[in-house]
Scaffold this active site. Sequence first.
Site, PDB file in Angstrom:
ATOM      1  N   CYS A 114       1.027  -1.232  -0.058  1.00 37.38           N
ATOM      2  CA  CYS A 114      -0.455   0.070  -0.139  1.00 37.38           C
ATOM      3  C   CYS A 114       1.226   1.700  -0.038  1.00 37.38           C
ATOM      4  O   CYS A 114      -0.036   2.460  -0.424  1.00 37.38           O
ATOM      5  CB  CYS A 114      -0.766   0.381   0.835  1.00 37.38           C
ATOM      6  SG  CYS A 114      -2.014  -1.458   1.208  1.00 37.38           S
ATOM      7  N   HIS A 254      -2.846   6.966   2.903  1.00 35.07           N
ATOM      8  CA  HIS A 254      -3.883   5.821   2.408  1.00 35.07           C
ATOM      9  C   HIS A 254      -4.577   5.547   2.561  1.00 35.07           C
ATOM     10  O   HIS A 254      -5.061   5.387   4.126  1.00 35.07           O
ATOM     11  CB  HIS A 254      -2.458   4.929   2.485  1.00 35.07           C
ATOM     12  CG  HIS A 254      -3.264   3.009   1.871  1.00 35.07           C
ATOM     13  ND1 HIS A 254      -3.956   3.071   1.459  1.00 35.07           N
ATOM     14  CD2 HIS A 254      -3.374   2.075   2.831  1.00 35.07           C
ATOM     15  CE1 HIS A 254      -3.970   1.505   0.769  1.00 35.07           C
ATOM     16  NE2 HIS A 254      -4.388   1.138   1.635  1.00 35.07           N
ATOM     17  N   ASN A 284     -10.272   0.089  -0.141  1.00 34.40           N
ATOM     18  CA  ASN A 284      -8.584   0.252  -0.151  1.00 34.40           C
ATOM     19  C   ASN A 284      -9.048  -0.266  -1.162  1.00 34.40           C
ATOM     20  O   ASN A 284      -8.320  -1.382  -2.258  1.00 34.40           O
ATOM     21  CB  ASN A 284      -8.724  -0.487   1.242  1.00 34.40           C
ATOM     22  CG  ASN A 284      -6.881  -0.623   1.242  1.00 34.40           C
ATOM     23  OD1 ASN A 284      -5.889  -0.392   0.631  1.00 34.40           O
ATOM     24  ND2 ASN A 284      -6.597  -1.799   2.496  1.00 34.40           N
TER      25      ASN A 284
END
Length: 327
Positions: A114, A254, A284
């Site tokens: 990520c 993020h 996500n």
Amino acid sequence: MLNARISGIASYLPDDILDNEMLSKMVDTNDEWITTRVGIKERRILNMPGKGSSYLGIKAVDKLLAEYNVNPDEIDLLICATSNPDYRFPSTGSIICEGTKLTNAYSYDLEAACAGFIVALQSAKAYICSGIYKKVIVVCAEKMSSMVNYNDRSTCPLFGDGAGAVLVEPTEEATGIIDGVLRVDGIGREHLLMRAGGSAYPACQASLDAGDHYVFQDGRAVYKHAVTNMLTSSLEVMKRNNLTVDDVKYLIPHQANLRIIEAVADRAKFPMEKVLVNIEHTGNTSAASIPLCLDEFKGQLKKGDKLILTAFGAGFTWGAMYIIWDL
């Protein structure tokens, strides 16, 4: 002094939407449970047989080239950040280059989970500032649905598919990618991983039967480390550059989990109106989440705005980056 700046940005989300009501018919969950825990209402899914992360990346890069009238022949390098490559080899970046006619560009894949966007940006800056390349594309392409077990209610509500791409070019102004703090700690391996499919545990019938080709996450451990490490890296890069919360226009984290985002913002003393969030309708998207968010809110950004980007992912790998917007 030569620096590197983001001179273009574009993104792509697939058309198909998987919302919480639809998920509740697939697994034992409901909209309230998902919304209160992670802040996600819907996510986009690439439902095209035979199409992988490269398809998403090609769409984002094509859009970038068209919107900013960039000649594909001028691109020197494409860095593809992904945890969901089309194949173990060849690289997804090479497929994106072929699909977007970047015939003069070198390319490689970068796997930083990520945190892939800020890690790739740091690399792009190094190429630009060294004089090796003049036009670099960073593309983050993630078909997260390819690693999701839709029978696991703890992980399947979290992830969506998407891609974001930026063009990075030289500048002699005091703007662009100013500083980055990047960290890694292998302690995270047991808490967030795909157990099978690599050289340590190759695919076999037992791994398939055990469901070890799906993402595994220990939610509590990841939450704890994500909040702590995104916070400390953001504060570190701010301190190194003599920045206060008042100096920073936006914090762009993020988009993993709304509770993580809110916890980081609260502890760093950022009011939520100074935090860019789009997780509610994207989920996500791993490395793609920050460029997707930046692209969505780019209309609110002005040249000279000071931004802090921060991300945390498997490994564990994490960091923060200070950018002065120049687009």
